[in-house]
Design an enzyme around this catalytic site. Structure first.
Site: not given
Length: 578
Positions: A62, A124-125, A174, A489
């Protein structure tokens, strides 16, 4: 009873929230989306399955979706769009959203969310996307009412692309995705608290011109705002009308031709020594579209002490935030510079003309100051590799992206960019993993152009999985890995500031040729300087995506390296070396 023609004409289609999203995106002219599906967001993906007007690109992470959307936005100037699911999907976008926010590029990021009645219940999530992104986006929404979804999407695109651009996040539960509404996309917006100022102020413009006329040692500092407002032509004309040298920030590279006689190159910690010297010694600094980053200013109390400062910026919050200015001008750079060009007094321009000529000669002397060089054994010199990439890619009018690290600074210093939107790099946030997915977005925005991503062996492993995306969609992105076997770096800083205590700096890398081939791309490896040109030409000419690993010296350090306390001092020679 049969409906009349007028009644039928006014009937609004009843759509689900998922359908509203897609129809709204179509109304905004969106042609490409970058995303990754998940359970919550699947109704929208089901609509994408049936949508012919919008092409979706399935990334492998993502974060890469948002970076790719930003790459697309940087090349086109239009908002990039990313679509992800709830919870971990949304959380994975945060770094990339912050990257776009700091560098001010327009994005609309749509995230799924659990049902409204589950928010706050540790479902959940579930993740508090609005809370998480509040500090790193221009604006965000939690959609609570399906009726407001069309106007929210309209507002998101407007806010993302106007004023100082930036990412806008839309979090959709949702139940809102599944709900139905009579769809009507608003034609106009009413946002009382959001009124970007574009025109500037004539009095302030004239004050700025007066300061420039009377200056003996003026310098223009051009930032990314020039590119955002497409003001590069106006900047070029103004600089030559007034005969003022120009230095750019990292984000301003390409706003003014790098090979122009008035160009001083990049300012700041890894900028040219003569640009830093010129700003330290100037009497008028004309800053346009820059936020005066600490990498530009060094110690603020010592920055540009001899100068009166003019600052143009569309964001009023950026003016005098870091550096106090004498003449603030709030507005769009293109509009303000156009106004200044119309009101230039050619007789006034001649004021102090002799001093300005001497000033340019003085800068040229600083530029021609000999810089000691060193030659290290074992591996190709990284500057040689970067220069070879530049020399060959410029034949194709290529777009160049970078990751973050030594290779980024060498690219910014050595490659000449004479057009805006050709150089894509992570500035404000300094995000390793940005360059490769940004190259994907750039390639989609410019399908007929060569896109070259320059990476370090540390950065490339952040989003190496996007090779699969390139292969799947036949995107001929070329990735040049400047492999010095370490976090270059970090190693450089440890060498000079931590007594060569190389703590967790050296890397074990995969066989990049085999890795490229495993994904279905072409892999090349260069170990000798005399192989560089032929290998790069072969790779750049091949049809599909390619990875070119170039083995370079491990201990090469970027010089000049102007540490913050030295940015404003008179003698920079102590920082020379190469």
């Amino acid at each position: 009873m049969e409906k009349t023609h007028e009644t039928a004409k006014k009937t609004k289609p009843v759509l689900t929230g998922a359908q509203v999203v897609i129809e709204s995106l179509k109304k905004e002219g969106v042609e490409h989306i970058f995303g990754y599906p998940g359970a919550i967001i699947l109704p929208i993906y089901d609509e994408i399955y049936h949508c012919k007007e919008i092409t979706h690109y399935l990334v492998r992470h993502e974060q890469a979706a948002v970076h790719a959307a930003e790459g697309y936005a940087r090349v086109t100037g239009k908002p990039g769009v990313a679509l992800v699911t709830s919870g971990p999907g949304a959380c994975n976008t945060v770094t990339a959203i912050a990257n776009a926010y700091y560098d001010a590029y327009p994005l609309v990021v749509i995230t799924g969310q659990v049902d409204s009645n589950l928010i706050g219940n540790d479902a959940f999530q579930e993740a508090d996307v609005v809370g998480i992104t509040r500090s790193c986006c221009k604006h965000n929404y939690l959609v609570k009412d399906i009726k407001k979804l069309p106007s929210i999407i309209k507002e998101a695109f407007h806010i993302a692309s106007t004023g100082k651009p930036g990412p806008v996040v839309i979090d959709i539960p949702k139940d809102v995705i599944d709900a139905k509404v009579a769809f009507e996309y608003p034609e106009q917006l009413h946002l009382p608290g959001y009124k970007p100022k574009y025109s500037g102020h004539t009095i302030q413009n004239n004050k700025a011109l007066s300061l420039i006329y009377n200056a003996k040692r003026p310098v223009i500092l051009a930032g990314g705002g020039i590119i955002h407002s497409n003001a590069h032509n106006e900047l070029f004309k103004l600089a030559h009308e007034l005969n003022i040298p120009i230095t750019t920030t990292l984000m301003g590279i390409g706003a003014f031709p790098s090979d122009d006689e008035l160009s001083l190159g990049m300012i700041g910690m890894f900028g040219t020594h003569w640009s830093n010297k010129a700003v330290a010694e100037c009497d008028v600094l004309f800053a346009i579209g820059t936020r005066f980053s600490d990498r530009v200013t060094g110690e603020l109390s010592k920055f540009c002490q001899k100068a009166k400062i003019i600052h143009i910026d569309i964001d009023p919050c950026s003016i005098s935030k870091n550096v106090p200015v004498n003449t603030p001008i709030v507005g769009d750079a293109k509009i303000i510079l156009s106004d200044m060009l119309e009101h230039i007094d050619k007789e006034q321009v001649q004021k102090n003309i002799n001093y300005k000529t001497l000033w340019l000669q003085q800068i040229k002397e600083w530029e021609n100051t000999p810089v000691p060089t060193t030659c290290l054994p074992d591996g190709i010199c990284p500057q040689t590799a970067i220069q070879a990439i530049h020399d060959i890619s410029k034949e194709h009018d290529a777009f160049i992206t970078t990751e973050v690290g030594q290779h980024q600074m060498w690219t910014a210093r050595l490659q000449k960019f004479n057009k805006p939107r050709k150089f894509l790099t992570s500035g404000g946030l300094g995000t390793m993993g940005f360059g490769f997915p940004a190259a994907i977005g750039a390639q989609i925005a410019a399908p007929d152009k060569l896109v070259v991503g320059i990476a370090g062996d540390g950065s490339i492993q952040m989003n190496i999985q996007e090779l699969a995306t390139c292969v799947e969609y036949k995107l001929p992105v070329k990735i040049c890995i400047i492999n010095n076997g370490c976090l270059g770096m970090v190693r450089q800083i440890q060498e000079k500031m931590f007594n060569e205590n190389y703590s967790e700096t050296f890397l074990t890398s995969p066989d990049y040729v085999k890795l490229a081939e495993a994904y279905g791309a072409i892999g090349y490896k260069v170990t000798e300087e005399n192989e560089l040109e032929s290998t790069l030409r072969t790779a750049f000419d091949c049809e599909g995506p390619a990875v070119i690993e170039i083995i370079v010296n491990t201990y090469k350090t970027i010089y000049p390296w102007v540490t913050p306390e030295k940015l404003n001092c008179k003698l920079l020679q102590s920082n020379y070396e190469d």
